[in-house]
Write an enzyme that holds these catalytic residues in place. Sequence first.
Site, short mmCIF file in Angstrom:
data_model
loop_
_atom_site.label_atom_id
_atom_site.label_comp_id
_atom_site.label_asym_id
_atom_site.label_seq_id
_atom_site.Cartn_x
_atom_site.Cartn_y
_atom_site.Cartn_z
N ARG A 45 18.44 -14.37 -5.71
CA ARG A 45 17.39 -14.30 -4.75
C ARG A 45 17.97 -14.07 -3.23
NH1 ARG A 45 15.99 -18.67 -2.68
NH2 ARG A 45 15.74 -19.75 -4.69
N TYR A 73 -4.35 0.96 4.01
CA TYR A 73 -4.56 0.56 2.74
C TYR A 73 -5.15 -0.71 2.44
CZ TYR A 73 -2.83 -1.26 -1.71
OH TYR A 73 -2.77 -1.67 -2.89
N ASP A 98 3.93 1.38 9.19
CA ASP A 98 4.15 1.32 7.66
C ASP A 98 4.15 2.99 7.44
OD1 ASP A 98 3.25 2.09 4.99
OD2 ASP A 98 1.90 0.43 4.99
N LYS A 157 6.11 4.27 -3.87
CA LYS A 157 5.50 5.46 -3.50
C LYS A 157 6.52 6.78 -3.57
CE LYS A 157 1.82 3.37 -3.66
NZ LYS A 157 1.63 2.21 -2.93
C1 PLP Z 1 0.09 2.87 2.93
C2 PLP Z 1 0.43 1.81 1.87
N1 PLP Z 1 1.05 0.55 2.29
C3 PLP Z 1 1.27 -0.60 1.58
C4 PLP Z 1 1.04 -0.44 0.14
C5 PLP Z 1 1.14 -1.71 -0.71
O1 PLP Z 1 2.56 -1.18 -1.34
P1 PLP Z 1 2.71 -2.00 -2.99
O2 PLP Z 1 1.57 -1.43 -3.88
O3 PLP Z 1 4.20 -1.49 -3.27
O4 PLP Z 1 2.67 -3.59 -2.60
C6 PLP Z 1 0.39 0.60 -0.25
C7 PLP Z 1 0.08 0.72 -1.76
O5 PLP Z 1 -0.68 1.63 -2.15
C8 PLP Z 1 0.20 1.87 0.29
O6 PLP Z 1 -0.49 3.04 0.13
#
Ligand code: PLP
Length: 379
Positions: free
Chosen positions: A46, A98, A170, A195
């Site tokens: 961890r 998101y 992000d 992604k």
């Molecule tokens: C722009 C964006 N940020 C954060 C996330 C969250 O990531 P995760 O699904 O890996 O937890 C996503 C997921 O679709 C996303 O599209």
Amino acid sequence: MRFNSKTIHGGQEPDKAYGAVMPPIYQTSTYAQTTPGGHKGYEYSRSGNPTRAALERSLASIENGKHGLAFASGLAAIDAVVKLLTPGDEVVSTNDLYGGSYRLFRQVFEKYGIKFHFVGMQDTSVIEEYINDNTKLLWVETPTNPMMNVIDIAAAADLAKKHDLLLAVDNTFATPYLQRPLDLGADIVMHSATKYLGGHSDVVVGALVVNDDSLAEKLYFLQNASGGVCGPMDSFLVLRGIKTLHVRMQRHCENCRAIAEFLKSHPKIGKVFWPGFADHPNHAVAKKQMADFGGMLSFIPKEGGYEEAVRVVEKLRVFTLAESLGGVESLAGHPASMTHASIPKEEREKSGVVDSLIRLSVGIEDAEDLIADLNQSLS
Ligand SMILES: Cc1ncc(COP(=O)(O)O)c(C=O)c1O
């Protein structure tokens, strides 16, 4: 090294044991010690794992940062950032972000006394209106998911500096191939590495990259204390994905451009959201801060509302109807009922996420096959 070399070599060296070119998947929870504290840098997985450490060095390298941290998911990475705050603190965030980030902010952290403002950040003066003495963090997602608005990162960084705030970006949609927020003045870059970084729809991982040593230390503490780390196999998969990021992104961008232009000229389409169009409201900012316009777009059929959107996504054959984005295969999604269903309808529609909106993650197949698929599904 330049970006296309960093994706392959950044922070990497042959494994010390046998010279393996790819780091072994150190599938272990613990490490032998010769005497209490007598270990080779790792005590418990961890707290640290050599495969994860190789990924974390790669992440730092491609984002031009000093410290990378890998998490069990993008949301676990965001969770660590918000835990830097204390009750009474306020956050100004993008309004069409998101849905899972919105849910984490509203349904988890508001309970602990942190206040979130969701605003249209494309206009920097709007951000400033919401900054007060309690504000500690600006949370920027750009391009936004799913409306493809573009936020000026350098302008947000100026604002963060002026008011002594942290700026987190992000960078999931753009990836460091297209934009590097730390170079533009951000303090924290966050990724759903699930992604484009992973790139093959086979793993769920999150990432943070920072430059500042004391900020890195606080985040490492939270990563270990809360424990949302990613495992060695998942680290290996993202590390492998990153090695082809530049090649994949180039094709994602080319294919997305071809599809955006096709949809724009299609008689059944009402509106296409893609920052590469000269008439996109944030085109100038996108041109300034991004190397190209990415592999994502959204669109609205001219007529038929919800029923027509559902009919179109159900009829697609090469595009798969699925959550997520950024993999080699093309995906179509219906944000209102899928990725953004956790945002109340009224809130969602304020930022344009209407029931007829369709989002495409354009993959790296042959563009002509993708266009033919869209053509048949719209007919
Ligand atoms: C722009 C964006 N940020 C954060 C996330 C969250 O990531 P995760 O699904 O890996 O937890 C996503 C997921 O679709 C996303 O599209």
